[in-house]
Design a protein around this motif. Sequence first.
Motif, PDB file in Angstrom:
ATOM      1  N   LEU A   1       0.820  -1.221   0.000  1.00  0.00           N
ATOM      2  CA  LEU A   1       0.000   0.000   0.000  1.00  0.00           C
ATOM      3  C   LEU A   1       0.848   1.263   0.000  1.00  0.00           C
ATOM      4  N   GLY A   2       2.181   1.104   0.048  1.00  0.00           N
ATOM      5  CA  GLY A   2       3.053   2.284   0.006  1.00  0.00           C
ATOM      6  C   GLY A   2       3.413   2.828   1.366  1.00  0.00           C
ATOM      7  N   CYS A   3       3.212   2.043   2.436  1.00  0.00           N
ATOM      8  CA  CYS A   3       3.579   2.488   3.789  1.00  0.00           C
ATOM      9  C   CYS A   3       5.100   2.556   3.898  1.00  0.00           C
ATOM     10  N   ASP A   4       5.624   3.593   4.554  1.00  0.00           N
ATOM     11  CA  ASP A   4       7.070   3.822   4.607  1.00  0.00           C
ATOM     12  C   ASP A   4       7.766   2.973   5.660  1.00  0.00           C
ATOM     13  N   TYR A   5       7.190   2.936   6.877  1.00  0.00           N
ATOM     14  CA  TYR A   5       7.862   2.290   7.996  1.00  0.00           C
ATOM     15  C   TYR A   5       6.877   1.404   8.752  1.00  0.00           C
ATOM     16  N   ALA A   6       7.448   0.481   9.549  1.00  0.00           N
ATOM     17  CA  ALA A   6       6.602  -0.403  10.355  1.00  0.00           C
ATOM     18  C   ALA A   6       7.286  -0.662  11.686  1.00  0.00           C
ATOM     19  N   GLN A   7       6.462  -1.029  12.674  1.00  0.00           N
ATOM     20  CA  GLN A   7       6.948  -1.261  14.033  1.00  0.00           C
ATOM     21  C   GLN A   7       6.072  -2.333  14.659  1.00  0.00           C
ATOM     22  N   GLY A   8       6.680  -3.308  15.311  1.00  0.00           N
ATOM     23  CA  GLY A   8       5.869  -4.324  15.948  1.00  0.00           C
ATOM     24  C   GLY A   8       6.655  -5.565  16.326  1.00  0.00           C
ATOM     25  N   TYR A   9       5.957  -6.523  16.960  1.00  0.00           N
ATOM     26  CA  TYR A   9       6.607  -7.730  17.465  1.00  0.00           C
ATOM     27  C   TYR A   9       7.155  -8.603  16.341  1.00  0.00           C
ATOM     28  N   TYR A  10       6.652  -8.458  15.130  1.00  0.00           N
ATOM     29  CA  TYR A  10       7.166  -9.256  14.016  1.00  0.00           C
ATOM     30  C   TYR A  10       8.653  -8.972  13.836  1.00  0.00           C
ATOM     31  N   PHE A  11       9.027  -7.723  14.017  1.00  0.00           N
ATOM     32  CA  PHE A  11      10.427  -7.347  13.863  1.00  0.00           C
ATOM     33  C   PHE A  11      11.164  -7.541  15.185  1.00  0.00           C
ATOM     34  N   TYR A  12      10.773  -6.761  16.190  1.00  0.00           N
ATOM     35  CA  TYR A  12      11.423  -6.840  17.492  1.00  0.00           C
ATOM     36  C   TYR A  12      10.457  -6.406  18.587  1.00  0.00           C
ATOM     37  N   LYS A  13      10.519  -7.091  19.702  1.00  0.00           N
ATOM     38  CA  LYS A  13       9.825  -6.623  20.896  1.00  0.00           C
ATOM     39  C   LYS A  13      10.696  -5.553  21.565  1.00  0.00           C
ATOM     40  N   PRO A  14      10.095  -4.691  22.406  1.00  0.00           N
ATOM     41  CA  PRO A  14      10.905  -3.718  23.142  1.00  0.00           C
ATOM     42  C   PRO A  14      11.934  -4.437  24.011  1.00  0.00           C
ATOM     43  N   ALA A  15      13.146  -3.933  24.029  1.00  0.00           N
ATOM     44  CA  ALA A  15      14.214  -4.556  24.809  1.00  0.00           C
ATOM     45  C   ALA A  15      15.092  -3.466  25.410  1.00  0.00           C
ATOM     46  N   ASP A  16      15.977  -3.896  26.361  1.00  0.00           N
ATOM     47  CA  ASP A  16      16.829  -2.896  27.003  1.00  0.00           C
ATOM     48  C   ASP A  16      17.881  -2.396  26.023  1.00  0.00           C
ATOM     49  N   ALA A  17      18.623  -1.370  26.430  1.00  0.00           N
ATOM     50  CA  ALA A  17      19.545  -0.677  25.523  1.00  0.00           C
ATOM     51  C   ALA A  17      20.644  -1.599  25.000  1.00  0.00           C
ATOM     52  N   SER A  18      21.176  -2.470  25.864  1.00  0.00           N
ATOM     53  CA  SER A  18      22.280  -3.334  25.435  1.00  0.00           C
ATOM     54  C   SER A  18      21.827  -4.313  24.360  1.00  0.00           C
ATOM     55  N   ALA A  19      20.611  -4.870  24.524  1.00  0.00           N
ATOM     56  CA  ALA A  19      20.098  -5.817  23.531  1.00  0.00           C
ATOM     57  C   ALA A  19      19.802  -5.114  22.211  1.00  0.00           C
ATOM     58  N   VAL A  20      19.233  -3.927  22.302  1.00  0.00           N
ATOM     59  CA  VAL A  20      18.889  -3.186  21.081  1.00  0.00           C
ATOM     60  C   VAL A  20      20.155  -2.726  20.369  1.00  0.00           C
ATOM     61  N   GLU A  21      21.214  -2.443  21.126  1.00  0.00           N
ATOM     62  CA  GLU A  21      22.455  -1.967  20.508  1.00  0.00           C
ATOM     63  C   GLU A  21      23.040  -3.022  19.572  1.00  0.00           C
ATOM     64  N   LYS A  22      22.931  -4.279  19.966  1.00  0.00           N
ATOM     65  CA  LYS A  22      23.427  -5.358  19.106  1.00  0.00           C
ATOM     66  C   LYS A  22      22.662  -5.383  17.777  1.00  0.00           C
ATOM     67  N   ILE A  23      21.357  -5.135  17.859  1.00  0.00           N
ATOM     68  CA  ILE A  23      20.534  -5.113  16.650  1.00  0.00           C
ATOM     69  C   ILE A  23      20.897  -3.919  15.780  1.00  0.00           C
ATOM     70  N   LEU A  24      21.117  -2.773  16.437  1.00  0.00           N
ATOM     71  CA  LEU A  24      21.415  -1.547  15.698  1.00  0.00           C
ATOM     72  C   LEU A  24      22.714  -1.657  14.909  1.00  0.00           C
ATOM     73  N   LYS A  25      23.636  -2.437  15.410  1.00  0.00           N
ATOM     74  CA  LYS A  25      24.908  -2.589  14.706  1.00  0.00           C
ATOM     75  C   LYS A  25      24.717  -3.339  13.389  1.00  0.00           C
ATOM     76  N   ARG A  26      23.680  -4.192  13.334  1.00  0.00           N
ATOM     77  CA  ARG A  26      23.370  -4.884  12.070  1.00  0.00           C
ATOM     78  C   ARG A  26      22.615  -3.974  11.127  1.00  0.00           C
ATOM     79  N   ARG A  27      21.755  -3.131  11.702  1.00  0.00           N
ATOM     80  CA  ARG A  27      20.907  -2.157  10.974  1.00  0.00           C
ATOM     81  C   ARG A  27      19.903  -2.843  10.049  1.00  0.00           C
TER      82      ARG A  27
END
Length: 841
Positions: A812-838
């Motif tokens: 439908l042309g949606c730009d961004y998405a957010q939800g459990y399919y991608f990632y559940k909310p996590a603490d900063a250290s766990a999210v940092e590992k994900i961010l390094k992959r981008r």
Amino acid sequence: MDLSLFELDLPSGSISMTPEFFKKYGYDPEEIPEDLNSLLKLIHPKEVPLINKALEELRNGKPNTTLEVRVRACNSSWKWSKVYLWVDERDSSNNSLKLIGIALDITSLKENQKQLELKDRYTQSMLNALPDMMFVISKDGVYLDFKAEDSSKLAVSPDKIIGSNIDDAGFSPESLKSLKKAIAEALETGKLQTVNYWLDTPAGEGFFEARISPIDNRKVLLVVRDFTEQKRAQQKLARLYRLRKVLTESTNDILSSPVETNPYQRFLEKMSKAIPEIGRATLLLKRESKLKIVASTSNKRLIGLKLPQELLNIYSDIGPAVIEFTEVEEYLPREFLTVIENRGIKLAEKAMFVPIESEGNKVGCLTLGIQKNETPDEESRKILELIASQISIIYKRLQLESNLREEHKKYKYLATHDSLTKLPNRRYLEERFERLKFSHEHFAFIYLSISKFRQINEVMGHMFGDAVLVDIAEKLVNILGNKKQICRLEGAKFVLMLPIGDRKSAMKFSNKIRRAFSEPFRIMKTGMTIRPVMSIVMYPEDGTSFAELIQNAEIAIHTAEKEEKDILFFDKTLSLDLSRRVFIEQELLRALKEDKGLTLHYQPIIDLNTGKISSVEALARWIHPEAGYIKPDLFVPVAEESGLIHELGRKVLNMASEQAKKWFERKIQIPVFVNLSAKELQREDIISQVRETLEKYNLPKNLLGIEVTESALMTDPEGGRKKIEQLRKMGVLIAIDDFGTGYSSLSYLRFMPVNLLKIDRSFIKDLTRESNITPKSISIIKSIITLANSLGFSVVAEGVEVDFHRLFLAGLGCDYAQGYYFYKPADASAVEKILKRRKIF
């Protein structure tokens, strides 16, 4: 155009002018006047002499002039015009030959001026109708203006008030201190303050209530109401209570006194100590066809002397009467006067006589000696009459009880009833409750609160609000048929106590009230619908004491208002819910003060085109040392209700900014979005708070984002827009959260400098497979995406939980998405590992 230029040749009277002015008034070009006489025919007759006078002055040397005249339009209505005239040419004798001028249409200005004058007169009429005195006072205590119909209630002469200071207004030191403190608090907090005080005025000492409301940060408005009558009534009631106690104790003392003592003398002596107004009193009672002096605080040597009974016939009044000594002298036998003289007793020049009665017959009298130039006041007369009535208890005890009940009833009314609505107050209802418990095993309390009454007061004024309360009281009385079962607690809160034994009957009666309130009220020529919110508690199921029942009713009414219910029965779970809210509030305050237990989790937001993480949303989490994990949907609403949301929001903003800075220093440049509540957005210092946080952590502004819900933004659209603009100018990213659940005005939205619109998860969660998709679902989501793109906004879909969601939204042309399919909310250290992959897909 609203103006025309013109020239007037005075010798010939010819006129040439631009046509716009008369076109505005509906005239065709050929109808525009070409000479002065034709023009004057279109001028209102009352203004023609003004024009002629002005022209004459201009001919005789005046250089210019200005006029306001009415011009007849083509439809025969009169339009106002302002005319500016200048002399353009004179002859050698200084006579005017040619004038130039401008005619400007000021009809709208005149109409607006007329409306303002009408409003001013209306407002002034309302103010004049109020019995209150009003004063405008500067923060330094200087009177700037005032309104007072009755100058006798002013301690200072009216012509000396303005410019004087409250220090010189006759207040006692204590009252002046309270008044100054209230003025300062009103200016500091912006809230209404109330002060009560006594003041000596030309009309006597008065008791007043002053409501103090800030006008701006330098002056306040005092609305002062005279409550002297009510205060005196309370004092009289208290005095009567004390008198009754003394009288009862003295009477019991008389009845229990030994026979050999003089009970009447003891009674009078006790009275004279407790009530100084008695002074020189003497009691005479019938004894064997004579009047015998049985007691005296004037002179004990009078005791035992006898007088003829005819003395009782000197006056026919049944109440106290003041009689000169010369009026009774002829009734006094010579032997009596001789004894008086021999004992060295000097009789008073005049006395007040009060009869002692039993069964309607005079059995004696109580006399009070007074000075010749002395005049007893009404209260002294009343007190003496009560004492005489108490003495009559020797003959018939119930005589006094009857008299006291009548006196007590007069003053008790003011102490047990609301002065505005005339309904019983809390004290009256509580007394009735204690009586009702003995005659009824079950009954119901209906607690009634008027929804949004505070807004009525703020918008329409307190006088209008008082009128609303009076009308509500009348309606409730009409429904019940009497006042005894209704009580006004405070503000717009009422309680009905009904002998109803079951919940079904209580609900039936509550619905009857709701139906009655569905009919519009007519208040001060204004029609309005008033919505009552009711809670119901049952005795004894929901409480056995008055305080407990009222408390439970207030818990239920709070829940009903919060859940927007019209009627709600009290349930013990409501009390438990309140206890839980109190616990959360107390523990959250402790967590914020001690900086323990509160942390942040982060949830990535994914670019559907590239599969990369574009930003993260910071979400508050709370781990309590004993209760464990407390969900945000439990503690965030409590924080908003209690006002802790401001401190919580400040902490979240600081923690998120600190983490974003750490990632930035580790070469991870990812925007962090922080949620902002409606109450935080309304704070005046929110912009400075964000700016100071960015400066504190030296954080690049494009790495901080603010999320505001659609409903929060629309609480104050104009104020919200201005704050959003200020944040964007700072470089902060802006997202509108939960879009589609509120009622955004596109006229505001299209001017919002927003980066992201976040589609609420409710539009996504049910789309689990292709068979769930309906044309309506596609249309709604597609419309939001199209709207956002047309306004230059990117779109984020929340609640993406399955791969089908991702594929469907990308299609439908949606730009961004957010939800459990991608990632559940996590603490900063766990999210940092994900961010390094981008990139994640």
